[in-house]
Design a protein around this motif. Structure first.
Motif, short mmCIF file in Angstrom:
data_model
loop_
_atom_site.label_atom_id
_atom_site.label_comp_id
_atom_site.label_asym_id
_atom_site.label_seq_id
_atom_site.Cartn_x
_atom_site.Cartn_y
_atom_site.Cartn_z
N PHE A 34 0.73 -1.38 -0.05
CA PHE A 34 0.12 0.06 -0.02
C PHE A 34 0.87 1.14 0.02
O PHE A 34 0.60 2.16 -0.82
N ALA A 35 1.99 1.29 0.84
CA ALA A 35 2.64 2.60 1.13
C ALA A 35 3.45 2.77 -0.56
O ALA A 35 3.33 3.94 -0.88
N TRP A 36 3.95 1.74 -1.00
CA TRP A 36 4.68 1.98 -2.45
C TRP A 36 3.63 2.25 -3.48
O TRP A 36 3.98 2.96 -4.35
N THR A 37 2.60 1.77 -3.58
CA THR A 37 1.60 2.15 -4.38
C THR A 37 1.03 3.61 -4.21
O THR A 37 0.93 4.22 -5.26
N MET A 38 0.89 3.94 -2.93
CA MET A 38 0.44 5.38 -3.07
C MET A 38 1.57 6.27 -3.31
O MET A 38 1.36 7.36 -3.86
N CYS A 39 2.81 5.99 -3.24
CA CYS A 39 4.00 6.67 -3.49
C CYS A 39 3.89 6.82 -4.88
O CYS A 39 4.05 7.83 -5.59
N VAL A 40 3.70 5.67 -5.84
CA VAL A 40 3.84 5.78 -7.19
C VAL A 40 2.61 6.64 -7.80
O VAL A 40 2.79 7.45 -8.68
N GLY A 41 1.52 6.18 -7.16
CA GLY A 41 0.30 6.97 -7.71
C GLY A 41 0.28 8.41 -7.34
O GLY A 41 0.03 9.20 -8.28
N LEU A 42 0.71 9.03 -6.26
CA LEU A 42 0.71 10.20 -5.85
C LEU A 42 1.72 11.27 -6.56
O LEU A 42 1.78 12.21 -6.97
N ILE A 43 3.08 10.32 -6.84
CA ILE A 43 4.18 11.24 -7.43
C ILE A 43 4.15 10.88 -8.85
O ILE A 43 4.64 12.18 -9.48
N VAL A 44 3.70 10.04 -9.65
CA VAL A 44 3.78 10.02 -10.94
C VAL A 44 2.59 9.88 -11.59
O VAL A 44 2.47 10.65 -12.62
N ALA A 45 1.43 9.38 -10.87
CA ALA A 45 0.04 9.41 -11.87
C ALA A 45 -0.70 10.58 -11.78
O ALA A 45 -1.20 11.36 -12.62
N VAL A 46 -0.78 11.35 -10.32
CA VAL A 46 -1.50 12.35 -10.35
C VAL A 46 -0.93 13.51 -10.91
O VAL A 46 -1.31 14.47 -11.69
N PRO A 47 0.50 14.13 -10.81
CA PRO A 47 1.12 15.06 -11.38
C PRO A 47 1.34 14.92 -12.87
O PRO A 47 1.25 14.07 -13.31
N ASP A 48 1.47 16.23 -13.70
CA ASP A 48 1.72 16.26 -15.06
C ASP A 48 2.94 17.15 -15.46
O ASP A 48 3.64 17.32 -14.30
N VAL A 49 3.11 17.35 -16.40
CA VAL A 49 4.30 18.08 -17.00
C VAL A 49 4.26 19.52 -16.53
O VAL A 49 5.03 20.27 -16.35
N ARG A 50 3.08 20.05 -15.85
CA ARG A 50 2.84 21.45 -15.37
C ARG A 50 4.03 21.33 -13.82
O ARG A 50 4.43 22.48 -13.83
N VAL A 51 4.28 20.24 -13.40
CA VAL A 51 5.16 20.39 -12.28
C VAL A 51 6.44 21.07 -12.82
O VAL A 51 7.20 21.98 -12.32
N MET A 52 7.14 20.32 -13.73
CA MET A 52 8.33 20.68 -14.13
C MET A 52 8.43 21.82 -14.86
O MET A 52 9.39 22.88 -14.89
N GLN A 53 7.28 22.20 -15.50
CA GLN A 53 7.11 23.34 -16.60
C GLN A 53 7.12 24.62 -15.36
O GLN A 53 7.99 25.59 -15.68
N ASN A 54 6.56 24.47 -14.46
CA ASN A 54 6.78 25.75 -13.45
C ASN A 54 7.81 25.72 -12.52
O ASN A 54 8.24 26.82 -12.19
#
Length: 333
Positions: free
Chosen positions: A109-129
Motif C-alpha cells: 500500500f505504501a509504495w502504491t500510494m507513492c507511485v500513484g501520488l508522485i507519478v500518476a496524479v501530477p503532470d508536465v506542469r510541475v516541471m514546467q513551473n
C-alpha cells in the motif's frame, strides 16, 4: 561466569537484535506523518464528495486535456469518495506501521500510494513551473498545480514510511551497488544533455531540429527562456556526477564556510529525487503522447519533442544513481 550462564544471556539478548528494525520503525516519524497527511487527504476528498467547491481535477482543471493529465475525465463525486476511502485506509495502515515494520499489504500500500501520488496524479506542469521559477514567472500557479504538489508531498511521505519500516537491511547491498553505480550515474548525466543542448542551440540562434523560421517567429526575449532551460539541464548533469565524485561527499575547499565539511546525505538525495520525480512525470506523458499519436515528429521538426524523450530514462537512471549514492554514504564509516 560459567558457560551455561553465558549461553543463557546470549539467548535472552538475541530477540533485542532481531527486533531492532521493528523498534526503529515504531520510533520513526515517517509513518505518523504519512498518516496525518492521509487524514487531510481523506477529509479533502470527503468535502469534494459532498459537493464542496474548488475541485481541481476533471472539469475543474481547464488545462487537463492540453497537458495530458491522466485525470482529465474524472468526476468530482466519485473521485472525492475514493480519496476519502484512501485517506481512511492510509491512516489505518500508518497506525499499523508504527507498531511493526512495513511488511505484506502495508508495504504494498505504501509504495502504491507513492507511485500513484508522485507519478500518476501530477503532470508536465510541475516541471514546467519549476523551470519558470528561475525566470521569475509564477503566473500559472493555480488550484490544480497546488493539488499536485500536495500529492507529491504525500507520496514522498509514504515512500519514506515504507523505507524506514522495511523488513530487511541492506547487507551486501553496498557491494552489489559498486558494480553499477558509476555506469548508471554517467548514463543519467549523459541523458541530461539532449534537451539542454537543443535549448542552448536555440538560445544561440541555431535552429537545431526545427525549421529555419521557427526561431524567428518567437518572442524577442525567448532566447533567455531557452538559455535558462538548457542551462538547468547542464547544471543537472554536472551535479549528477557529484553522486560518484569526491566533491559529492565533501565540500570543496574553495566553498566559504563549508569547505572540507562532509556533504549531508539528504542535501544530495532530496534534490536528486525531486528532479527524478519531475522528469518521470513529464517524460512518461511525452511517451504516452507519442504512443497515442498526439504528437508526431519529422526530420524537419524533431527538435520540438525529440530531446524530451530522454526525460523518462534520465529520471529512472537518476533514481538508481541516487539510491547507489545513498547506500555508499550510509555504509561509509
Amino acid at each position: 561466569m560459567s558457560e551455561t550462564e553465558m549461553r543463557k544471556r546470549a539467548r535472552t539478548a538475541r530477540p533485542t537484535v532481531e527486533t531492532g528494525i521493528e523498534t526503529r520503525a515504531r520510533r520513526s516519524w515517517t509513518a505518523p506523518a504519512a498518516g496525518l497527511w492521509s487524514v487531510a487527504f481523506g477529509l479533502t476528498g470527503a468535502y469534494w464528495a459532498l459537493g464542496g467547491a474548488g475541485f481541481p481535477l476533471g472539469a475543474g482543471d481547464p488545462r487537463a486535456d492540453q497537458v495530458g493529465s491522466l485525470l482529465a475525465s474524472v468526476e468530482q463525486g466519485p473521485t472525492g469518495a475514493v480519496m476519502a476511502a484512501l485517506g481512511l485506509l492510509g491512516a489505518l495502515v500508518a497506525v499499523a506501521m508504527t507498531r511493526s515494520a512495513a511488511r505484506g499489504l502495508s508495504f504494498v500500500f505504501a509504495w502504491t500510494m507513492c507511485v500513484g501520488l508522485i507519478v500518476a496524479v501530477p503532470d508536465v506542469r510541475v516541471m514546467q513551473n519549476f523551470g519558470y521559477l528561475f525566470m521569475g514567472y509564477t503566473g500559472l500557479w493555480d488550484g490544480p498545480l497546488l493539488f499536485m504538489l500536495f500529492c507529491i508531498v504525500g507520496g514522498a511521505l509514504w515512500a519514506a514510511a515504507a523505507w524506514a519500516g522495511r523488513d530487511g537491511g541492506d547487507s551486501g547491498g553496498g557491494a552489489r551497488t559498486v558494480r553499477w553505480a558509476k555506469p548508471v550515474t554517467y548514463l543519467a548525466a549523459v541523458l541530461a544533455l539532449p534537451y539542454g543542448i537543443s535549448r542552448i542551440s536555440w538560445a544561440m540562434g541555431i535552429p537545431l531540429g526545427v525549421p529555419d523560421g521557427f526561431l524567428a517567429g518567437g518572442q524577442q526575449d525567448a532566447w533567455i527562456a531557452e538559455a535558462v532551460l538548457g542551462g538547468l539541464c547542464v547544471v543537472g548533469a554536472l551535479l549528477t556526477l557529484g553522486l560518484v565524485q569526491r566533491w559529492g561527499e565533501v565540500f570543496p575547499r574553495w566553498i566559504p564556510f563549508l569547505g572540507g565539511r562532509r556533504v549531508p546525505v539528504w542535501l544530495a538525495v532530496a534534490p536528486a529525487l525531486c528532479a527524478s520525480a519531475m522528469l518521470i512525470q513529464a517524460g512518461s506523458r511525452l511517451f504516452l503522447w507519442m504512443v497515442t499519436g498526439q504528437i508526431t515528429m519529422t526530420a524537419e521538426d524533431w527538435g520540438s519533442f525529440g530531446p524530451g524523450l530522454s526525460w523518462l530514462p534520465w529520471g529512472l537512471a537518476l533514481v538508481a544513481a541516487t539510491y547507489a549514492y545513498h547506500l555508499r554514504r550510509r555504509s561509509a564509516p
